[in-house]
Design a protein around this motif. Structure first.
Motif, mmCIF file in Angstrom:
data_model
loop_
_atom_site.group_PDB
_atom_site.id
_atom_site.type_symbol
_atom_site.label_atom_id
_atom_site.label_comp_id
_atom_site.label_asym_id
_atom_site.label_seq_id
_atom_site.Cartn_x
_atom_site.Cartn_y
_atom_site.Cartn_z
ATOM 1 N N ARG A 20 -1.227 -5.608 1.450
ATOM 2 C CA ARG A 20 -1.045 -4.168 1.359
ATOM 3 C C ARG A 20 -0.677 -3.612 2.729
ATOM 4 O O ARG A 20 -1.322 -3.920 3.718
ATOM 5 C CB ARG A 20 -2.327 -3.501 0.876
ATOM 6 N N ARG A 21 0.353 -2.774 2.766
ATOM 7 C CA ARG A 21 0.771 -2.136 4.018
ATOM 8 C C ARG A 21 0.708 -0.629 3.820
ATOM 9 O O ARG A 21 1.448 -0.059 3.010
ATOM 10 C CB ARG A 21 2.194 -2.573 4.379
ATOM 11 N N LEU A 22 -0.204 0.019 4.549
ATOM 12 C CA LEU A 22 -0.300 1.472 4.495
ATOM 13 C C LEU A 22 0.862 2.059 5.283
ATOM 14 O O LEU A 22 1.030 1.769 6.470
ATOM 15 C CB LEU A 22 -1.632 1.951 5.084
ATOM 16 N N ILE A 23 1.686 2.845 4.605
ATOM 17 C CA ILE A 23 2.829 3.473 5.253
ATOM 18 C C ILE A 23 2.407 4.809 5.854
ATOM 19 O O ILE A 23 2.714 5.119 6.993
ATOM 20 C CB ILE A 23 3.991 3.647 4.254
ATOM 21 N N LYS A 24 1.678 5.599 5.074
ATOM 22 C CA LYS A 24 1.202 6.898 5.551
ATOM 23 C C LYS A 24 0.071 7.363 4.646
ATOM 24 O O LYS A 24 0.095 7.121 3.442
ATOM 25 C CB LYS A 24 2.341 7.918 5.550
ATOM 26 N N THR B 174 -0.046 -8.646 -8.181
ATOM 27 C CA THR B 174 -0.772 -9.362 -9.236
ATOM 28 C C THR B 174 -1.892 -10.235 -8.676
ATOM 29 O O THR B 174 -2.697 -10.761 -9.431
ATOM 30 C CB THR B 174 0.190 -10.230 -10.070
ATOM 31 N N ALA B 175 -1.976 -10.382 -7.361
ATOM 32 C CA ALA B 175 -3.042 -11.177 -6.747
ATOM 33 C C ALA B 175 -4.353 -10.393 -6.793
ATOM 34 O O ALA B 175 -4.355 -9.171 -6.983
ATOM 35 C CB ALA B 175 -2.687 -11.508 -5.302
ATOM 36 N N HIS B 176 -5.473 -11.099 -6.610
ATOM 37 C CA HIS B 176 -6.767 -10.412 -6.518
ATOM 38 C C HIS B 176 -6.708 -9.427 -5.365
ATOM 39 O O HIS B 176 -6.007 -9.655 -4.371
ATOM 40 C CB HIS B 176 -7.893 -11.408 -6.289
ATOM 41 N N THR C 53 10.397 -6.453 -3.308
ATOM 42 C CA THR C 53 9.280 -7.377 -3.538
ATOM 43 C C THR C 53 8.040 -6.526 -3.716
ATOM 44 O O THR C 53 7.775 -5.622 -2.916
ATOM 45 C CB THR C 53 9.071 -8.356 -2.355
ATOM 46 N N GLY C 54 7.307 -6.726 -4.758
ATOM 47 C CA GLY C 54 6.083 -5.971 -4.992
ATOM 48 C C GLY C 54 6.326 -4.589 -5.549
ATOM 49 O O GLY C 54 7.282 -4.352 -6.283
ATOM 50 N N ILE C 55 5.442 -3.665 -5.148
ATOM 51 C CA ILE C 55 5.512 -2.285 -5.630
ATOM 52 C C ILE C 55 5.184 -1.313 -4.507
ATOM 53 O O ILE C 55 4.544 -1.672 -3.524
ATOM 54 C CB ILE C 55 4.530 -2.024 -6.796
ATOM 55 N N TYR C 56 5.622 -0.077 -4.699
ATOM 56 C CA TYR C 56 5.129 1.036 -3.892
ATOM 57 C C TYR C 56 4.077 1.741 -4.735
ATOM 58 O O TYR C 56 4.223 1.878 -5.949
ATOM 59 C CB TYR C 56 6.248 2.018 -3.542
ATOM 60 N N SER C 57 3.007 2.182 -4.082
ATOM 61 C CA SER C 57 1.918 2.852 -4.774
ATOM 62 C C SER C 57 1.595 4.157 -4.069
ATOM 63 O O SER C 57 1.497 4.194 -2.834
ATOM 64 C CB SER C 57 0.680 1.938 -4.771
ATOM 65 N N LEU C 58 1.450 5.224 -4.844
ATOM 66 C CA LEU C 58 1.002 6.518 -4.343
ATOM 67 C C LEU C 58 -0.337 6.798 -5.002
ATOM 68 O O LEU C 58 -0.414 6.922 -6.221
ATOM 69 C CB LEU C 58 1.984 7.631 -4.702
#
Length: 107
Positions: A80-84, A72-74, A44-49
């Motif tokens: 958003r979940r900060l992993i590290k 895709t939301a504002h 679900t969603g994306i991972y972002s670096l």
């Protein structure tokens, strides 16, 4: 996505496993233009670096590894979940995101 070199004769091509994240290079994203951002679709969603820079000197402080549940939301409505944060290389950041994905963190 990082370029993949064709296999040399007599060697098998590297393959992506069924559960491997597939990264897309999003281009220069650091304030100095020296580091790139990456995204990979998740369950679900994306991972972002994303490269992070500190103030006031704008030096690269490492990558933030984030899972975004609804990209895709504002911005204020994204989950958003900060992993590290502060991960020094893109390769290490990808491995952290992959481990989170393997544990089902993006379900």
């Amino acid at each position: 996505m990082d370029p993949v070199q064709p296999p040399k004769p007599g060697r098998p091509a590297a393959s992506v496993g069924d559960n491997d994240l597939v990264w897309e290079d999003k281009g220069d994203a650091s304030l100095t233009g020296e580091h790139r951002a990456y995204e990979a679709p998740a369950a679900t969603g994306i991972y972002s670096l994303s490269p992070a820079s500190g103030f006031p000197d704008m030096k690269f402080e490492g990558y933030d590894v984030v899972h975004i549940k609804n990209p895709t939301a504002h911005y204020g409505e994204q989950r958003r979940r900060l992993i590290k944060d502060g991960v020094k290389t893109a390769e290490e950041a990808r491995a952290i995101a992959q481990a989170d994905h393997d544990r089902g963190g993006d379900a």
